[in-house]
Design a protein around this motif. Structure first.
Motif, mmCIF file in Angstrom:
data_model
loop_
_atom_site.group_PDB
_atom_site.id
_atom_site.type_symbol
_atom_site.label_atom_id
_atom_site.label_comp_id
_atom_site.label_asym_id
_atom_site.label_seq_id
_atom_site.Cartn_x
_atom_site.Cartn_y
_atom_site.Cartn_z
ATOM 1 N N PHE A 161 35.248 44.199 25.166
ATOM 2 C CA PHE A 161 34.275 44.908 24.325
ATOM 3 C C PHE A 161 33.542 45.937 25.170
ATOM 4 C CE2 PHE A 161 29.805 45.174 22.835
ATOM 5 C CZ PHE A 161 30.029 45.769 21.595
ATOM 6 N N SER A 162 33.415 47.150 24.621
ATOM 7 C CA SER A 162 32.652 48.199 25.310
ATOM 8 C C SER A 162 31.255 48.268 24.676
ATOM 9 C CB SER A 162 33.365 49.554 25.174
ATOM 10 O OG SER A 162 33.533 49.898 23.814
ATOM 11 N N PRO A 163 30.210 48.074 25.475
ATOM 12 C CA PRO A 163 28.846 48.104 24.922
ATOM 13 C C PRO A 163 28.504 49.455 24.298
ATOM 14 C CG PRO A 163 28.891 47.101 27.103
ATOM 15 C CD PRO A 163 30.239 47.716 26.890
ATOM 16 N N ARG A 164 27.473 49.446 23.480
ATOM 17 C CA ARG A 164 27.104 50.639 22.727
ATOM 18 C C ARG A 164 26.167 51.564 23.499
ATOM 19 N NH1 ARG A 164 25.759 49.205 16.569
ATOM 20 N NH2 ARG A 164 26.795 51.222 16.316
ATOM 21 N N GLY A 165 25.709 51.141 24.676
ATOM 22 C CA GLY A 165 24.689 51.900 25.377
ATOM 23 C C GLY A 165 25.047 53.332 25.687
ATOM 24 N N GLY A 166 26.279 53.564 26.118
ATOM 25 C CA GLY A 166 26.716 54.924 26.403
ATOM 26 C C GLY A 166 26.910 55.223 27.866
ATOM 27 N N GLU A 167 26.246 54.457 28.752
ATOM 28 C CA GLU A 167 26.396 54.696 30.191
ATOM 29 C C GLU A 167 26.571 53.391 30.958
ATOM 30 O OE1 GLU A 167 23.047 56.889 31.572
ATOM 31 O OE2 GLU A 167 23.432 58.641 30.296
ATOM 32 N N ASP A 168 26.755 52.293 30.254
ATOM 33 C CA ASP A 168 26.845 50.982 30.910
ATOM 34 C C ASP A 168 28.031 50.901 31.860
ATOM 35 O OD1 ASP A 168 25.672 50.889 28.153
ATOM 36 O OD2 ASP A 168 25.064 48.887 28.810
ATOM 37 N N LEU A 169 29.216 51.324 31.376
ATOM 38 C CA LEU A 169 30.401 51.278 32.228
ATOM 39 C C LEU A 169 30.260 52.254 33.393
ATOM 40 C CD1 LEU A 169 33.304 50.399 32.906
ATOM 41 C CD2 LEU A 169 34.120 52.208 31.363
ATOM 42 N N TYR A 170 29.764 53.439 33.115
ATOM 43 C CA TYR A 170 29.609 54.438 34.181
ATOM 44 C C TYR A 170 28.742 53.888 35.308
ATOM 45 C CZ TYR A 170 27.764 58.466 36.694
ATOM 46 O OH TYR A 170 27.376 59.330 37.678
ATOM 47 N N ARG A 171 27.619 53.264 34.974
ATOM 48 C CA ARG A 171 26.739 52.719 36.009
ATOM 49 C C ARG A 171 27.429 51.593 36.773
ATOM 50 N NH1 ARG A 171 22.599 53.472 31.956
ATOM 51 N NH2 ARG A 171 22.891 51.293 31.280
ATOM 52 N N HIS A 172 28.198 50.759 36.046
ATOM 53 C CA HIS A 172 28.908 49.656 36.699
ATOM 54 C C HIS A 172 29.923 50.193 37.719
ATOM 55 C CE1 HIS A 172 30.884 45.789 37.192
ATOM 56 N NE2 HIS A 172 32.036 46.313 36.834
ATOM 57 N N LEU A 173 30.711 51.174 37.309
ATOM 58 C CA LEU A 173 31.712 51.741 38.219
ATOM 59 C C LEU A 173 31.053 52.468 39.387
ATOM 60 C CD1 LEU A 173 34.304 53.099 35.612
ATOM 61 C CD2 LEU A 173 34.529 51.081 37.063
ATOM 62 N N HIS A 174 29.929 53.141 39.122
ATOM 63 C CA HIS A 174 29.220 53.847 40.183
ATOM 64 C C HIS A 174 28.714 52.864 41.235
ATOM 65 C CE1 HIS A 174 27.056 57.189 41.977
ATOM 66 N NE2 HIS A 174 25.944 56.460 41.998
ATOM 67 N N GLN A 175 28.231 51.708 40.785
ATOM 68 C CA GLN A 175 27.750 50.696 41.719
ATOM 69 C C GLN A 175 28.871 50.136 42.585
ATOM 70 O OE1 GLN A 175 25.869 47.827 39.176
ATOM 71 N NE2 GLN A 175 24.025 49.090 38.836
ATOM 72 N N LEU A 176 30.100 50.163 42.046
ATOM 73 C CA LEU A 176 31.258 49.660 42.804
ATOM 74 C C LEU A 176 31.848 50.712 43.740
ATOM 75 C CD1 LEU A 176 33.083 47.626 40.008
ATOM 76 C CD2 LEU A 176 31.690 46.738 41.882
ATOM 77 N N GLY A 177 31.263 51.907 43.761
ATOM 78 C CA GLY A 177 31.695 52.919 44.716
ATOM 79 C C GLY A 177 32.666 53.938 44.175
ATOM 80 N N PHE A 178 32.930 53.960 42.882
ATOM 81 C CA PHE A 178 33.819 54.965 42.315
ATOM 82 C C PHE A 178 33.063 56.274 42.110
ATOM 83 C CE2 PHE A 178 35.882 51.003 41.145
ATOM 84 C CZ PHE A 178 37.209 51.275 41.468
ATOM 85 N N THR A 179 33.715 57.359 42.454
ATOM 86 C CA THR A 179 33.078 58.663 42.338
ATOM 87 C C THR A 179 33.164 59.180 40.910
ATOM 88 O OG1 THR A 179 35.106 59.916 42.802
ATOM 89 C CG2 THR A 179 33.798 59.182 44.699
ATOM 90 N N ASP A 180 32.331 60.173 40.615
ATOM 91 C CA ASP A 180 32.371 60.787 39.288
ATOM 92 C C ASP A 180 33.747 61.378 39.010
ATOM 93 O OD1 ASP A 180 29.745 60.080 39.141
ATOM 94 O OD2 ASP A 180 28.934 62.122 39.253
#
Length: 615
Positions: A161-180
């Protein structure tokens, strides 16, 4: 564009890739002594292990079905990849930077590398799966439950399930070190006025390639206030996701497809889930696009579809008008499969998911078991549009269906289809055959099908349906003395293509194989008047054989298999006649044909045994 991979890099990939590690991800291996390991063959059904792997030499071989080769061959056959794709994938796993001829780079410069994109998808799939258990995903879980899928089924297929927030996944991946750049290139994050999650508030299916790597996602709308009205969204085209080549479920189905020589093509993610849970483990689906030639190539590699009667491709369609149009598209593309192509349609129009929900697993299995030949389904759909109780209705139906029959590229099947059409309409076969010839002469066939194909039109040398015919004729042209004794019973009916039949007639016209000498190929070429046949002789004279120096076993195997296919065609035709013959009203004819069928079956089995003995 990158050129050919350098030979020394290919050799390094072979050297550094442990074949036992690769095979062990597909097959359970155990020590067999003498530095060998063995397990159950993934390429055919067997109960006792005959599949051997020798790590020291980097080779595998099955003593049951004869499959064998190195690690590259194994991955190509198991995952349905091309040679280059396989080398590139193995190189990534062992850390080899490939070099290409003509100065081409191994990968496009300046962008994220495939391993980073795959890793981003892997952690995203895990995160989506975790989100499915949260309170915010209640509606997603309810949807799955309404379709007959429990938590165990969701976990098996990795549904999330993808949350409705809009940036939840982006923040998660950013915390894991993935670049934009990496998350945008991967298609996981979109870029507009800012960066945002591409999928929001949707039920998520991870889409994997045949090796099991997650390369994309399918997302279903579940909230009524979702601003994007499309029911399904898919990952956009990325360096690792090409929708024309992706089949959902291929990672789960590949082994069973290879083992059973059957692939079931369904229309959606839930249909794949329903089929697999019901026991139809060969089901796959396209991802947001129609089944095309690239998909067909993937399936063919998994089917090992090299010659006639080897594999089955079964399409499932809805019973509505859209489903009938899809069947027609599949019929037009059916020629790419050497195996038999079927269609399975539930009478009430339900798809496999709905059918499983209403009637249970057994009915899904029965749906596939009730498959009918695709050509018969398509012709029946055309015929049923007309009033067959009226003479003019039957004539109109005949003319319309005749146009479809002209689209058959395998000219040997045209007459059989015309006879079956005649049976549907209650019209004399000769009348239908005339209608087919008329339709072809008026150019009713598709642009890539030549009207009234001339006997000597040259076949595609890569056509897998004609592989045996071409290989035997290459033996006849290049090694006439080697094939002389074995090919004594071969005749023109063993060749389904007009050019091959014409060439075999030319062999007889110049004295047959008994007259072969040092100038045989030149004499054969000079003995034909048609320039296209001269070209064919030249092609066959220089085209490599599968074996550099064919021995008697190689010759016998190919000749006996060719004649076995002829026997199979005759058996199919005789079975068709038996089905149309009333055993009570025409007892004598029925019993005679039944006797012929028994004799033909015995003859076919004898040829098969001879072919196997020569392997």
């Amino acid at each position: 564009m990158a050129g050919r991979i350098k030979d020394e890099d290919i050799a390094e990939v072979r050297e550094k890739t442990r074949i036992d590690d690769v095979v062990a991800s597909y097959v359970t291996l155990r020590n067999a002594g003498g530095g060998s390991m063995k397990g159950l063959c993934p390429f055919h059904d067997e109960k006792s292990a005959s599949f051997h792997v020798t790590p020291s030499r980097g080779f595998y071989h099955c003593f049951g079905c004869g499959a064998g080769g190195d690690v590259i061959n194994f991955v190509m056959e198991m995952d349905g990849l091309s040679f280059s794709e396989t080398v590139e994938r193995l190189a990534e796993k062992v850390g080899i930077q490939l070099r290409y001829e003509e100065g081409g780079p191994a990968r496009p410069k300046g962008g994220p590398q495939r391993p980073r994109l795959v890793e981003a998808h892997k952690v995203t799939a895990q995160w989506y799966a975790e989100q499915l258990a949260t309170p915010a995903a209640l509606q997603a879980r309810q949807f799955l439950d309404s379709r007959g899928f429990d938590a165990e089924a969701a976990a098996h297929f990795g549904v999330g399930f993808s949350p409705r927030g809009g940036e939840d996944l982006y923040r998660h991946l950013h915390q894991l070190g993935f670049t934009d750049d990496e998350v945008v290139t991967a298609g996981l994050v979109g870029r507009g006025r800012g960066l945002y999650d591409r999928f929001r508030g949707r039920l998520m299916w991870p889409i994997r390639d045949s090796s099991g790597d997650v390369i994309g996602f399918g997302a279903r709308r579940i909230f009524d206030d979702d601003r994007i009205e499309a029911k399904y969204l898919n990952t956009p085209e990325t360096p690792i996701y090409k929708k024309s080549q992706v089949l959902y479920g291929i990672d789960l189905a590949r082994r069973e497809i290879a083992r059973s020589s059957q692939a079931v093509i369904v229309e959606g993610y839930t249909d794949v889930m329903a089929c697999h849970l019901a026991g139809v483990k060969t089901a796959v689906a396209t991802c947001g696009t129609a089944f095309g030639d690239d998909h067909a190539r993937v399936v063919r590699r998994l089917l090992h579809d090299h010659d006639d009667f080897r594999g089955e491709v079964i399409f499932t369609f809805d019973g509505d008008e859209a489903g009938q149009k899809a069947a027609l598209r599949a019929f037009e593309g059916d020629q790419v499969f050497a195996g038999q192509t079927y269609v399975a349609v539930e009478p009430t129009g339900m798809d496999p998911c709905d059918l499983r929900l209403k009637s249970g697993d057994a009915e899904v299995r029965e749906l596939v078991a009730r498959r009918v030949p695709l050509y018969r389904f398509v012709l029946a759909n055309v015929v049923q549009r007309y009033d067959l109780d009226r003479a003019d209705g039957r004539i109109d139906a005949m003319r319309e269906a005749a146009k479809l029959v002209t689209a058959i590229r395998d000219r040997s099947k045209v007459d059989a289809f015309a006879r079956e059409l005649a049976g549907m309409l209650g019209i004399e076969p000769a009348d239908v055959q005339r209608a087919v010839r008329t339709a072809a002469s008026r150019g009713s066939a598709p642009a890539d099908v030549a009207p009234r194909q001339a006997q000597a039109d040259l076949p595609d040398p890569r056509d897998p349906r004609l592989y045996l015919e071409r290989e035997v004729l290459k033996l006849v042209v290049q090694h006439p003395t080697s094939v002389r004794s074995t090919a004594g019973d071969v005749d023109g009916t063993d060749f389904t293509h007009g050019a091959y039949r014409a060439l075999w007639a030319a062999v007889s016209a110049v004295g047959g194989l008994a007259a072969a000498d040092a100038q045989w190929a030149a004499r054969l070429r000079d003995g034909v008047e048609d320039e296209r046949l001269k070209t064919l002789v030249s092609q066959l004279a220089v085209e490599p054989l599968r074996a550099t120096e064919p021995d008697a076993a190689y010759v016998a195997q190919h000749v006996h298999r060719l004649r076995e296919l002829t026997a199979q065609r005759r058996i199919a035709e005789l079975k068709s006649k038996l089905q149309r013959t009333n055993p009570v009203e025409h007892a004598a004819d029925y019993n005679r044909m039944f006797g012929e069928l028994v004799a033909l079956e015995q003859h076919r089995r004898g040829l098969r045994e001879k072919a196997l003995e020569s392997q």
